[in-house]
Motif scaffolding. Sequence first.
Motif, PDB file in Angstrom:
ATOM      1  N   MET C  83      23.980 -10.350  62.801  1.00 32.85           N
ATOM      2  CA  MET C  83      25.135  -9.545  62.402  1.00 32.85           C
ATOM      3  C   MET C  83      26.074 -10.281  61.455  1.00 32.85           C
ATOM      4  N   LEU C  84      26.251 -11.569  61.680  1.00 30.98           N
ATOM      5  CA  LEU C  84      27.197 -12.317  60.850  1.00 30.98           C
ATOM      6  C   LEU C  84      26.479 -13.164  59.809  1.00 30.98           C
ATOM      7  N   GLY C  85      25.173 -13.228  59.918  1.00 29.55           N
ATOM      8  CA  GLY C  85      24.414 -14.020  58.968  1.00 29.55           C
ATOM      9  C   GLY C  85      24.646 -15.514  59.087  1.00 29.55           C
ATOM     10  N   THR C  86      24.966 -15.979  60.292  1.00 33.10           N
ATOM     11  CA  THR C  86      25.204 -17.413  60.446  1.00 33.10           C
ATOM     12  C   THR C  86      23.900 -18.186  60.329  1.00 33.10           C
ATOM     13  N   THR C  87      24.036 -19.433  59.896  1.00 36.04           N
ATOM     14  CA  THR C  87      22.874 -20.316  59.876  1.00 36.04           C
ATOM     15  C   THR C  87      22.717 -20.944  61.242  1.00 36.04           C
ATOM     16  N   PHE C  88      21.606 -21.665  61.417  1.00 36.83           N
ATOM     17  CA  PHE C  88      21.333 -22.386  62.662  1.00 36.83           C
ATOM     18  C   PHE C  88      22.500 -23.308  63.008  1.00 36.83           C
ATOM     19  N   VAL C  89      22.929 -24.070  62.008  1.00 33.04           N
ATOM     20  CA  VAL C  89      23.975 -25.053  62.262  1.00 33.04           C
ATOM     21  C   VAL C  89      25.299 -24.367  62.607  1.00 33.04           C
ATOM     22  N   GLU C  90      25.579 -23.260  61.928  1.00 31.24           N
ATOM     23  CA  GLU C  90      26.837 -22.554  62.208  1.00 31.24           C
ATOM     24  C   GLU C  90      26.829 -21.927  63.601  1.00 31.24           C
ATOM     25  N   ALA C  91      25.649 -21.434  64.009  1.00 34.89           N
ATOM     26  CA  ALA C  91      25.570 -20.769  65.311  1.00 34.89           C
ATOM     27  C   ALA C  91      25.593 -21.768  66.459  1.00 34.89           C
ATOM     28  N   LEU C  92      25.165 -22.992  66.179  1.00 38.74           N
ATOM     29  CA  LEU C  92      24.978 -23.974  67.251  1.00 38.74           C
ATOM     30  C   LEU C  92      26.226 -24.185  68.121  1.00 38.74           C
TER      31      LEU C  92
END
Lengths: 286, 241, 344
Positions: C83-92
Amino acid sequence: MFAQQVYNGVALGAVYALIAVGITLVYGLSRIIHFAVGELVMFGSFIAWEVQNATGSWTLGIIAATLALAVAGFLTERGVFRFTLSAPMTGFIVSLGLILVFQGLAIEIWSANPHYAQPPLRGAWDFGSVVVIKQTVLNIGIVVAMLAISYYILMRTRFGKALRAVSDDSQAAALMGIPVRLVIMAAFIAGSALAGVAGWIILTNGSITPFVGANYLLRGFAVALIGGLGNIQGAALAGLGLGVLESLAAGYIAPGWNDAYVFAGMIAILLWRPTGLAGGGEGAHL
Amino acid sequence: MTQLLSTSKLGKNFGGNRALNGVDFRADAGEIVGLIGPNGSGKTTFFNCVTGFLTPSAGRVSWRGADVTGSTPGKLAKLGLVRTFQEKMVFPGLSVRENVRFAIIQHGERDLSEERIRGALTYVGLTTDIMDHKAGDLPWGQCRLLGIALALVLKPALILLDEPFAGTNRLAAHQVTQVLFKLKADGIGAIIVEHEMSLLLPACDRVVAFASGQVIGEGTPAEIIHNPAVREAYFGADHAA
Amino acid sequence: MNGNSAVQRFLPHLGVLLVGVIIFLLPNIGPTGKVLSLATTTVIFAVGGAGLGFLWGQAGQLTLAHAAVFGLGAYTAAICGKMLGTTFVEALPLSILVGAISGGLVALPSLRTKGHYFVILTFAIGEVLAVIEQRWDSLTGGANGILITAGRQTVLGFTLMRRAEYYQLTVIFLTVVSLLLLILTRSRWGTILRGMRENADLAASLGVNIAKQRLIAFAIAGAIAGLAGQLYVYQVQFIAPSSFTTQTSIMFLLVTLLGGKAYLFGPAVGALAYFFLPELFGLPPITNQIAFGALLVLMILLAPEGLLSVIGRTRRFFSRMRTRSRMTHELEAREAAAEKGGQS
C-alpha cells in the motif's frame, strides 16, 4: 428473530458445556490443561460416522464414539499423561503434540474432505417465532442427561467423593487411602468419553472434517475458564451463556467475526475476574 | 528510637474469613521483634500485608512515617524493607553465585566481583566452596542462610524473616542465631515470625503475640512467657490441665 | 597447562565461528534450489524461534501467540510494501516495532493471570489476531492474502530476489539476533530475568518490578518475531492467514524445545531438525505432522532440555567415564606401588 437466536444459542452452548465439563474434570484432578480435547471430539465424530455408516444405527454410533473415546482417554493417560502429573505444564505441551498426532491420523484415515451425515431426527416444529429443529431437542436432552449424570456421580456417590477429595488435596486424599492415580485415570476416561458424546452431537449438525477440533477446543476452554476451572455448574452456565451470546452476535452483528467476539470476550472476562465468573481458579475444586 | 514500620488498624479478609483484625504494630530501628502465635493466627497474613504481597482490606501501613499501604514489594524493598520466605527462599535453578549476583544487581552495585559475592556469603556464615552449586541442591539450612544473605545484600533497615528456624538442623539454627546477633550489632532491625520459641526468644528485644488475627500480648520475652492470654492461646492445648 | 586451558576455552568459539562461516557459504557449494529455499526457511524460523527461546528459556514465560506476532510482522511488511510502497529496509523498523508492541500486549494479561490461565489467554489472543487477519479484507486481503515482490531491491549489497543472496542476508540477521541475545543473556538484566523465572516472589521482594521486566522480555521476543515475519514474507512473497495458525505456534514451540530452550542456538538446531529431517526421510506432509507430534511428546517427556542437552549429557557421561577409568588406573598403580613397597 431474537427468540430464534436464543434457542439456537442454547443448542450450540449445550455442546460447549459438555466439552467444558470434560476439560474441567481432567484439570480438576490432574491440573493438566488437556489441549487435545478438540481433536478427541473430532475423533468421536468420525468414529460415530463410521459406525453409523456401517450399521445404519445412530444409537450404536453414539455408544461406539463414547466407548472408543473412553479407551482413548485410558490409553493417553497410561501412555503419556501419567508421566507428567508432577509438572502440569509438561502435560500441556504433551497435549499440544497429541493435537498434531490425532489430527494427522484423522487426515490419513478419513482424508481432509468433509464427511456428511443425516441426523437421526429430521424436520422441525414451527412455533411461529421460533423454529425448533427436532434433532437439537434430542441433543440438548442428551447433554442435560450427561451433565446430570456427571453431577450426580460427583456429588452423590462414593466415587464422586473420592474424586472431590483428590481435587481438593491429592496428598491428603492419598493419605486417607484413596487410590489417587486410579481416580485421575478415571477422570481422563470420563473426560474423553464426554468428548466422544460431544463428537456425536457435532456430527448430527451435518458435516465434519479433521479440522473441526480447534473450534471446539477453544470454545470448550473459554467456557471452562469463564465458568472457573474445576467448576461443573459454572461450566454449564458459561456454556449456555457463550452459545447464546455467540448466536446473537452472529444474528445481529457479523457472523464471520464470531471467533473474535468469543475470544475477546473470554480475554476481557478473565482480565476482570482472573479465576472465572463463578470462581474456581488455579487451585480449583470440583 | 526512631520508628521504622508501623501499622494501624490493619485488617485483611479472605471472603468472609477475617485473617487480620485491627492490628496495631510498630518496629523501631535496630530492634529485633519476635512475632509468635498459633497456626492460622494471622502472622503470615500480617507479613504479606506489610511487605506488599497482599493488599490490606482495612487500616494502613507506614514506613518512617509515610503511608505505604498497598505499595508493591519492589518499592518497599527499595525503601529498605526486605523479607525472606518460608519455603521458596532462593532461586533454585541458579548457582549460589548467580543468586547473590541477582541481589547485588538489584541493590544497584557495580561491583560483581568474587570478593563481593564471598563477602555476602560469609556474613551469614556460609562457606564459599558452594558458589557453583545449584541453590536448589543445597541442604535446607544452607538454603535459609542464602535466602537471608540475599535479603541482606540490599542493606535493608528492617528485615522480615519468615520462620528462619523451620527445618534447620542444630548447626544451621545456630548459624541463624549468629546472624540475628550480627544484625543487632550492625543496627539492622528484624521482625521474625517463628514457631520455635526456644530459639526465637533469646534473640528478641520484644515479642508480639498473635491469635485469631489480633495482637493479644506484647512485651519482653520474659513478660510474654508469663502473659496468661498468650499462654492460653499459644500453649492452650498443652497447658490446659 | 594455562595455555592449554586458554585454547580449550577458545576452541568452542572458534567452532561456532567456523560453523557460521560454513552456513554462510552454503550457496557456494552448489546446493539445489530446493535445499537453498529450505535452508532459508530454516534460518528464518531459527530467528523467530530464538525470540521464543529467549522468552521461554531465560524468562520462563511460555506464549502461544508467538506465531500470531510473527504473522503481524509479516503482514506489516506486506501491507506497507503493497500500500505504501515501502522498501525492505523502510519496512523493517515498522515490522520490528509492531512485533514489539504486539508482543508486549500479549504479556499484559500476565499481570492479572498466572500459569495455565495465562498460556490459554495468549492462545486466545493469537486466535483473535488470526480472525482479524482473515476478516479485515480491505487491509489483509482476507483469505486470499497479499502478493508482494521485492523487485530489484538490494540490502547490504544482497539482491533480495536472488535466492542465494537472500539466504545469506537471513544468515546475517540470525547472526545479529544471536549476538544481541547473547549479550542480553550474559548481562545483568539476564540474571534478573532468570531469577524471575526461578522465583518471581523472591525477585519481587528483592525489588524487581516483575510486570515491567516481563513486559520488556515479551516485547523483545515480539520484536524478534516481527523481524522473522518480515524475513518470511520476503522469502515466500506471499502471505495469508493460513500461515499463522495454531499449528505454526506449536511448530515454534517444537523448534525451540527440540534444540533446547536454554541454549542460544537451541532454536536454530531445532529448526534445522524440523525442516531437514523430513527431507532426509522423504516423508509425506501428513506423516510428518504425526511424526513431529510424537516427537514433541517424546522430547518433553524424555529430554525436556532439548537435543543440545543430550550432547552435553553424553559428553559429561564420557568425561565421567574417563575420570573414572583414570582414577581406576591411578588406584591400580598405587596399589601396585604399595605392593612393591610391601615386598621390598
